[in-house]
Enzyme design. Structure first.
Site, PDB file in Angstrom:
ATOM      1  N   ASP A 127       0.836  -1.208   0.000  1.00 54.28           N
ATOM      2  CA  ASP A 127       0.000   0.000   0.000  1.00 54.28           C
ATOM      3  C   ASP A 127       0.867   1.253   0.000  1.00 54.28           C
ATOM      4  O   ASP A 127       0.619   2.211  -0.737  1.00 54.28           O
ATOM      5  CB  ASP A 127      -1.002  -0.013   1.177  1.00 54.28           C
ATOM      6  N   ASP A 180      -0.087  -6.484 -10.800  1.00 56.34           N
ATOM      7  CA  ASP A 180      -1.123  -6.073 -11.754  1.00 56.34           C
ATOM      8  C   ASP A 180      -1.559  -4.643 -11.461  1.00 56.34           C
ATOM      9  O   ASP A 180      -1.612  -3.791 -12.349  1.00 56.34           O
ATOM     10  CB  ASP A 180      -2.310  -7.039 -11.645  1.00 56.34           C
TER      11      ASP A 180
HETATM   12  C1  IPM Z   1      -3.017  -7.777 -17.175  1.00 52.58           C
HETATM   13  C2  IPM Z   1      -4.502  -8.067 -17.115  1.00 52.58           C
HETATM   14  C3  IPM Z   1      -4.739  -9.535 -16.799  1.00 52.58           C
HETATM   15  C4  IPM Z   1      -4.232  -9.796 -15.393  1.00 52.58           C
HETATM   16  C5  IPM Z   1      -6.193 -10.069 -16.910  1.00 52.58           C
HETATM   17  C6  IPM Z   1      -6.833  -9.717 -18.201  1.00 52.58           C
HETATM   18  C7  IPM Z   1      -6.206 -11.566 -16.724  1.00 52.58           C
HETATM   19  O1  IPM Z   1      -5.137  -7.209 -16.234  1.00 52.58           O
HETATM   20  O2  IPM Z   1      -2.306  -8.461 -17.931  1.00 52.58           O
HETATM   21  O3  IPM Z   1      -2.558  -6.846 -16.519  1.00 52.58           O
HETATM   22  O4  IPM Z   1      -4.930  -9.500 -14.405  1.00 52.58           O
HETATM   23  O5  IPM Z   1      -3.108 -10.290 -15.278  1.00 52.58           O
HETATM   24 MN    MN Z   2      -3.847  -5.615 -15.510  1.00 55.95          MN
END
Ligand code: IPM
Ligand code: MN
Ligand code: NAD
Length: 352
Positions: free
Chosen positions: A220, A244
């Protein structure tokens, strides 16, 4: 043998990968490129987002370049056959556990960021996201009905020592060739996986990478620091979910989500998976205005990391920079160029 397997995918995926083809035709005309359906379009044609054939082709190629998958059309598809499930299957099937997501501020775009110029000018942050473990793959996962009414959903975050160690090793190795600094982001204050993550990174650092500067940071706080003073970071290693989220935030520092490429790597000698970090962008799909640079820069990473063409990669990187210097901007960068015009701007720099 196929050098590059192209998986254009859905939404803006085919629009941005078409520009990669244009660039490749001029830069590396001898490259053998094959193309297949993947994601929602493959579900429509074959009933599955990732066929066995396509996975086999991906493993047999030197590199795979994916556009984007998903979209509202497939919201009702069986959960395990949604486009996104196909992408997870591809990553797991190719065993590409280390996802390099470089947030690099191109000099001509220093004013395009939502942050002040002085905060992002010269930014060069490499996020190393663990890609084949964690809560994305942990079992059990399900939604169940509760006897008294209501439902209960379960996801499981799992990491093993080996999974943490191999992705951390990639981060330390990368740092040695850069500014020699690694931040490891987790939530060791509340999660068992975070605690193990911190212990394993600390131990690996002590045993093999004591020459690299290491700092642990709670995820965070990392999110806050990324928008407060992003240039303090060199390499940041983190798990699948935090990676992500943090990489979408980092992308905006560079001017747009449409600027950030990625490389997913497994053990040396196996093919890499290259993809822009953005999605299929249903809100602009079909309009021809998506920024193709994340896809083009993903091709640049493929040339460097899997195709053994560092010279071509260098030429492409310079051409993108010159196109931006000359003022080429798609609408996400507050310009008016179409996707094709942006691709043409890069191609014309390659020719000059
Ligand atoms: C990414 C995307 C993917 C993830 C999804 C579409 C599965 O958000 O590549 O960043 O969460 O890894
Ligand atoms: Mn993503
Ligand atoms: P998104 O990344 O598709 O879009 C988020 C915002 O960024 C949108 O406003 C979009 O127009 C903009 N944007 C994204 N890429 C752009 C580009 N190249 N040029 C200009 N603007 C761009 O995320 P979302 O809307 O949350 O997800 C849409 C779909 O894409 C979902 O089905 C999601 O699962 C999927 N997705 C796929 C991938 C992938 O294939 N790797 C990554 C993220 C999301």
């Amino acid at each position: 043998m196929t050098d590059l397997l192209l998986l254009p995918g859905d939404g803006i995926g085919p629009e941005v990968t078409a520009e990669v083809r244009k660039v490749a035709a001029v830069l590396t005309p001898d490259l053998v490129i094959e193309e297949r359906l993947f994601g929602g379009c493959s579900f429509d044609a074959h009933g599955t987002p990732l066929t066995d054939d396509t996975l086999a082709a991906a493993k047999a190629a030197k590199a795979v370049l994916m556009g984007a998958v998903g979209g509202p059309q497939w919201a009702g598809a069986p959960r395990d056959r949604r486009p996104e499930a196909g992408l997870l299957g591809l990553r797991a099937g190719m065993k590409v556990f280390a996802n390099l997501r470089p947030a690099l501020c191109f000099q001509p775009l220093a004013d395009a960021s939502s942050l002040k110029r002085e905060l992002v000018e010269g930014l060069d942050l490499m996020i190393v996201r663990e890609l084949t473990g964690g809560v994305y793959f942990g079992q059990p996962r399900f939604i169940e009905d509760l006897p008294g009414g209501g439902r209960r959903a379960v996801d499981t975050q799992v990491y093993t020592t080996a999974e943490i160690e191999r992705v951390s090793r990639v981060a330390f190795e990368l740092a040695r060739g850069r500014r020699n600094k690694v931040h490891s982001a987790e939530k060791s204050n509340v999660m068992e996986t975070g605690l193990l993550w911190r212990e394993v990174v600390t131990d690996l650092h002590r045993r093999e990478y004591a020459d690299v500067e290491l700092e642990h940071i709670l995820a965070d706080n990392a999110a806050m620091q990324i928008v407060k003073s992003p240039k303090q970071f060199d390499v940041m290693v983190t798990d699948n979910l935090f990676g992500d989220i943090l990489s979408d935030a980092a992308a905006q520092l560079t001017g747009s989500l449409g600027m950030l490429p990625s490389a997913a790597l497994g053990v040396p000698g196996t093919p890499g998976l290259y993809e822009p970090i953005h999605g299929s962008a249903p809100d602009i799909a079909g309009k021809g205005i998506a920024n193709p640079l994340a896809a083009i820069l993903s091709f640049e990473m493929a040339l460097r990391w899997s195709l053994d063409r560092p010279e071509a990669a260098g030429r492409l990187f310079a051409a993108v920079n010159r196109a931006l210097e000359a003022g080429a901007r798609t609408p996400d960068l507050k310009g008016a160029l179409t996707t094709a015009q942006m691709g043409d701007a890069v191609v014309s720099q390659l020719r000059s």
